[in-house]
Write an enzyme that holds these catalytic residues in place. Structure first.
Site, mmCIF file in Angstrom:
data_model
loop_
_atom_site.group_PDB
_atom_site.id
_atom_site.type_symbol
_atom_site.label_atom_id
_atom_site.label_comp_id
_atom_site.label_asym_id
_atom_site.label_seq_id
_atom_site.Cartn_x
_atom_site.Cartn_y
_atom_site.Cartn_z
ATOM 1 N N GLU A 1 -3.961 -9.417 3.842
ATOM 2 C CA GLU A 1 -4.779 -9.080 5.004
ATOM 3 C C GLU A 1 -5.955 -10.013 5.245
ATOM 4 O OE1 GLU A 1 -2.738 -5.171 3.978
ATOM 5 O OE2 GLU A 1 -3.411 -6.983 2.950
ATOM 6 N N GLU B 1 0.833 -1.211 0.000
ATOM 7 C CA GLU B 1 0.000 0.000 0.000
ATOM 8 C C GLU B 1 0.862 1.253 0.000
ATOM 9 O OE1 GLU B 1 -4.098 -1.517 2.076
ATOM 10 O OE2 GLU B 1 -2.361 -1.227 3.384
#
Length: 265
Positions: free
Chosen positions: A133, A113
């Protein structure tokens, strides 16, 4: 604190220096990285940033699962906003200057990210990319679900997000996640070469062009063209444009003096 900040002329080198933790960010280092980017934004002499990780094993492995994500869960349980400005980078418009990610080793979860929040990404052949995640019962909450489908085909993005599996450097380059693959010994040199080429251009024009691309992606073509036209109008009214056009006519390199200025809103 293990966030290194080095000025090299108009280029800032920012290094996440926690190699023993695969350059994962706990709460303290996450905030420290955000502070570094605020300093970078405020410094009028710095025009381009390069973000990398120390140690060669990882660019960044994301938020520390033992400390950072439990803290995020506690924040969510108490009803506080759960939007993650990971490292002070992953919300829109936090950094107006160009940033290049120089990636070696693992670039996963929040690390990916961070990389996707940069404007250009180069990597070594051993780089690994993934958003893991969902394996731990959460989603990529630092912009992963929004930036990845904007960078690569939606199907590729969904495969990475929903499986949590990693991909290698060659596939990352093939699907457009990274710009190029370079050798480990030339990684920073290549990143700085790109940064210096950007820094040699009109600073106001570079920042306006970045804004036009970022804000235009979510608009209709007509609205995007209107934004581009408005930004161009403001640039043409600037001292940078006057100097650039004069330098072209006089067959010399432009000397820009408005590096720290911002276009009027």
């Amino acid at each position: 604190m293990s966030i290194d900040f080095e000025r090299r002329g108009a280029v800032a080198l920012v290094t996440i220096n926690r190699p023993d933790a695969m350059n994962a960010l706990d709460v303290e280092h996450d905030r420290a990285l955000a502070d570094v980017w605020k300093e970078f934004e405020a410094d009028e002499t710095l025009l381009v940033g390069v973000l990398t990780g120390a140690g060669g094993r990882a660019f960044c492995s994301g938020g520390d699962l033992k400390t950072y994500m439990p803290w995020r869960r506690d924040v969510a349980l108490h009803g506080t906003a759960s939007t993650i400005s990971f490292g002070g980078m992953t919300l829109a418009d936090e950094i107006t200057k160009p940033v290049i990610a120089a990636i070696q080793g693992h670039c996963i979860a929040g690390g990916l990210e961070l990389a996707m929040a940069c404007d250009v990404r180069i990597c070594t052949a051993d780089a690994k990319f993934g958003l893991a995640e969902v394996r731990w019962g959460v989603l990529p909450g630092g912009g992963g679900t929004q930036r990845l489908p904007r960078l690569v085909a939606v199907g590729c993005a969904l495969e990475m997000i929903l499986t949590g599996e990693t991909i290698g450097a060659e596939r990352a380059e093939r699907i457009g996640l990274v710009n190029r693959i370079v050798s480990a010994d030339t990684l920073l040199g290549e990143a700085f070469a790109i940064a210096e080429r950007i820094a040699a251009n009109g600073p106001l024009a570079v920042r306006a062009a970045k804004r036009a691309v970022q804000h235009g992606l979510d608009r209709s073509l007509a609205d995007g063209l209107a934004l581009e036209g408005e930004l161009q109008k403001r640039l043409l009214q600037s001292a940078d444009a006057e100097e650039g056009l004069r330098a072209f006519a006089e067959r010399r390199r432009p000397v820009y003096t408005a590096a720290g200025a911002r276009l009027k809103a």
